[in-house]
Design an enzyme around this catalytic site. Structure first.
Site, PDB file in Angstrom:
ATOM      1  N   LYS A 100       0.913  -1.184   0.485  1.00 53.03           N
ATOM      2  CA  LYS A 100      -0.076  -0.067  -0.420  1.00 53.03           C
ATOM      3  C   LYS A 100       0.737   1.182   0.580  1.00 53.03           C
ATOM      4  CE  LYS A 100      -4.554  -1.692   1.826  1.00 53.03           C
ATOM      5  NZ  LYS A 100      -3.498  -2.996   1.977  1.00 53.03           N
ATOM      6  N   HIS A 153     -17.211   3.784   1.051  1.00 51.01           N
ATOM      7  CA  HIS A 153     -16.767   2.895   0.209  1.00 51.01           C
ATOM      8  C   HIS A 153     -17.237   2.119  -1.197  1.00 51.01           C
ATOM      9  CE1 HIS A 153     -13.554  -1.000   0.656  1.00 51.01           C
ATOM     10  NE2 HIS A 153     -13.939  -0.815  -0.404  1.00 51.01           N
ATOM     11  N   GLU A 175      -9.826   0.929  -5.006  1.00 53.45           N
ATOM     12  CA  GLU A 175     -11.163   0.757  -4.045  1.00 53.45           C
ATOM     13  C   GLU A 175     -10.915   2.652  -3.301  1.00 53.45           C
ATOM     14  OE1 GLU A 175     -11.493  -1.501  -0.994  1.00 53.45           O
ATOM     15  OE2 GLU A 175     -11.746  -3.564  -2.747  1.00 53.45           O
ATOM     16  N   ARG A 229      -6.933  -9.245  -8.422  1.00 50.49           N
ATOM     17  CA  ARG A 229      -7.856  -9.847  -8.166  1.00 50.49           C
ATOM     18  C   ARG A 229      -9.487  -9.961  -8.337  1.00 50.49           C
ATOM     19  NH1 ARG A 229      -9.872 -10.349  -3.165  1.00 50.49           N
ATOM     20  NH2 ARG A 229      -9.555  -8.702  -1.894  1.00 50.49           N
TER      21      ARG A 229
END
Length: 662
Positions: free
Chosen positions: A118, A210, A277, A294
């Protein structure tokens, strides 16, 4: 699909089943792999071939790169699909597959490497002009630097595992004084789950949703997006409900977020199916969080509104085929919603559950899809994730999809380990969720009262008592060769029978009298309830109350009864002949394992003095860590476990004795 004629699926459970069926639909033969715990699993039965790859612990089976590649070679598989979880985002695995001359169904190892960290991923996105949350993603991981950066960023603050996902290694810090402990616990969980304890810090964006964008990219530089999914209903940063499209995203915002996601994928030379995301705040600003390299758990909702098969596209892209879709070719039809069915006890802080699934019955109907790897008689072990399956519903509108999903949950029958089925129904029925105006704090704000232990209604208790008595009498009559119509018949006046049923920690004292032909009167809290039971067909029971027929599902195993009625499933034990419980009660100092699992660490030694609330040990089960604390003040008299031990539910771990003042 040139080069892909047999696919090995390097995973288990519902995702292995999904990939196997998807590959077979394209004409590919399939190979399943399984650990000792999964020898009788559904994915093993569905595949064309299956290979045993080791003991139950994932580290010795599903995470063994060498054994997976050996299985592919032994069966002649030409490609390996990793599913999600386990090695799905492990760049070393992708490299090993490629070096073995096989096709890895996923992105390049370099893209996985970058997006799997990240810290570097965020730096890359900042350079590419993708909006990012302010924070710290530096290389210096010392406590001193992280504490100082936390002070600079300010609270509320998110601590995240750089190599992580699924909410593991993630902590919300609302008071800067708690940052040190958050760093320690996040590091420990991250190291255990991902093999890396590297962290990043981010300003917590409160009141955000989200929202993630599904992308597809081929080997020829063509990248498109398939719209967004809203994953804002979360618990411990793990998704519970997902839907597409998002109630908060219009066409203009979708175009902006989609363009940012496409830019992110193009910047790293991505290929295959991936998900970018974002956090979306109340003002419509969005910030990059991470990219999942993925297939996502929630991919079915995208499939249901676009009509595209993401597994098929993964395989076709891996075979080198170009995307035949342009961005304008993507059309969105209706609304889809998904819930994750997990084996966990909501009333016990969502504690994972293990044991035998006595009955599993999946729902069906218009717009309903169920992805699962379950079967009646299956043993649920402590070695893997608690998610058992996914229920998905499509409808012309969001509310139709929601109502269909509510109905599907009502028709879902899972008797054995406790599941979150009833909690999912409560979420979908909540007016705030139904209205679509919610954020990632939804469960904390609106569902806290629903996480308390359920108190069964008087009718539920009366029905449980009647079923216990009636089923036993029917069983006895059958064993004696008597006519079933004689069940409940008496030659004298009606008499009452006492019954003590325990649900959770509560004992319910009842009285019941049979009036013949399946009719009973049950006194609950001294109030009579009259009901009539029909014959039990499998698990299905029709009972009559106040002239109205109702449906229930029941299963009795000796002195234990599962009863699904009035929208809830509860487990009762007949404890009439059992003595009052003492050992193991709260406050007695006897500390037992609340689930099957592995002792991660032990913080005390025999002879240590502890205070109620002190941490004694940490138990790991189904990829989650659970802290076990002292329930009384006293001294550790006996210690019967050590770090690394595998323990069973209700196994005694240690005993604390209170010191008696002389």
């Amino acid at each position: 699909m040139k080069g892909i004629d047999k696919v090995l699926v390097a995973n288990r459970g519902e995702i292995a089943v999904r990939v196997i069926r998807g590959a077979q639909a394209l004409g590919c033969r399939t190979v399943a792999v399984y650990s000792e715990a999964d020898a009788a699993a559904l994915h093993v039965a569905l595949a064309d071939e299956a290979v045993a790859i080791g003991p139950a612990p994932a580290s010795e089976s599903y995470l063994s790169i060498e054994r997976l590649i050996e299985a592919a070679r032994a069966t002649g598989a030409t490609a390996i699909h990793p599913g999600y979880g386990f090695l799905a985002e492990n760049a070393d695995f992708a490299r090993a597959v490629n070096e073995a001359g096989l096709i890895f169904v996923g992105p390049t190892p370099e893209a996985m490497d970058l997006m799997g960290r990240k810290r570097e991923a965020k730096q890359c996105m900042i350079e590419a002009g993708v909006p990012c949350v302010p924070g710290y993603e530096g290389a210096d991981q010392s406590d001193e630097v992280l504490l100082a950066e936390g002070e600079r960023i300010g609270c509320p603050l998110m601590v995240k595992a750089s190599a992580g996902g699924g909410g593991r290694g993630m902590r919300l810090v609302e008071d800067i004084a708690d940052l040190g402990e958050a760093l320690r616990s996040a590091r420990s969980e991250a190291a255990s789950a991902f093999g890396s304890d590297e962290l990043i810090l981010e300003k917590a964006v409160l009141g955000a949703r989200h929202v993630e964008i599904q992308v597809l990219a081929d080997h020829h530089g063509h990248v498109i997006h398939l719209g967004e999914r809203d994953c804002s209903v979360q618990r411990r940063h793990q998704k519970v409900v997902e839907e597409a499209p998002s109630p908060a995203v219009d066409a203009a915002l979708r175009a902006k977020m989609g363009a940012a996601a496409v830019e992110a994928a193009a910047t790293i030379g991505y290929r295959g199916a991936g998900t970018v995301e974002f956090l979306l705040d109340a003002q419509g600003a969005f910030y990059f969080m991470e990219m999942n390299t993925r297939l996502q758990v929630e991919h079915p909702v995208t499939e249901m509104i676009t009509g595209e098969d993401l597994v098929a596209w993964q395989l076709r892209i891996a075979a080198g085929e170009p995307l035949t879709l342009a961005q304008d070719d993507i059309r969105f039809n209706g609304h889809a919603m998904e819930v994750r069915l997990c084996l966990e006890d909501v009333a016990q802080d969502f504690m994972p559950q293990t044991g035998i699934i006595h009955v599993w019955q999946a729902p069906s109907g218009p717009g309903i899809r169920v992805d699962h790897g379950l079967a009646s008689g299956q043993w649920i072990s402590p070695y893997y994730d608690s998610m058992a399956g996914k229920l998905i519903a499509w409808g012309e509108t969001r509310d139709i999809a929601r109502r269909r999903l509510l109905g599907a949950l009502a028709d879902t029958l899972l008797l054995g380990p406790i599941s979150n089925r009833d909690f999912l129904r409560q979420i979908l029925a909540h007016p705030v969720f139904a209205g679509g105006d919610f954020d990632i704090g939804f469960i904390g704000k609106h569902m806290q009262e629903k996480t308390a232990a359920v108190e069964p209604s008087a009718i539920h208790r009366a029905l449980a008592a009647a079923v216990f008595i009636h089923d036993r009498a029917t069983e006895l009559a059958a064993s004696a060769g008597l006519d079933a119509s004689l069940v409940g018949w008496r030659s004298a006046y009606t008499s009452e029978t006492p019954l003590v049923l325990q649900h959770g920690e509560t004992r319910h004292h009842l009285r019941i009298a049979s009036e013949g032909q399946g009719s009973y009167c049950v006194w609950v809290d001294d109030a009579p309830i009259a009901l009539t039971l029909g014959a039990i067909d499998g698990t299905r029971l029709i009972y009559t109350l106040d002239g109205v027929s109702h449906r229930a599902d029941v299963l009795r195993r000796d002195d234990r009864l599962w009863l699904c009625a009035e929208g809830i499933t509860l487990v009762y034990d007949d404890v009439l002949r059992q003595p009052p419980a003492t050992a193991g009660d709260a406050g007695d100092g006897r500390v037992a394992a609340r689930m099957d699992g592995k002792i991660q660490r032990v913080d005390v030694a025999q002879g240590d003095t502890v205070t109620a609330g002190d941490t004694l040990l940490v138990l790991e089960a189904m990829k989650m860590e659970f802290t076990v604390t002292a329930d009384i003040d006293g001294k550790v008299e006996t210690l019967s476990c050590a770090a690394g031990d595998q323990v069973a539910a209700r196994q005694l771990l240690l005993v604390i004795t209170q010191e008696v003042e002389s």
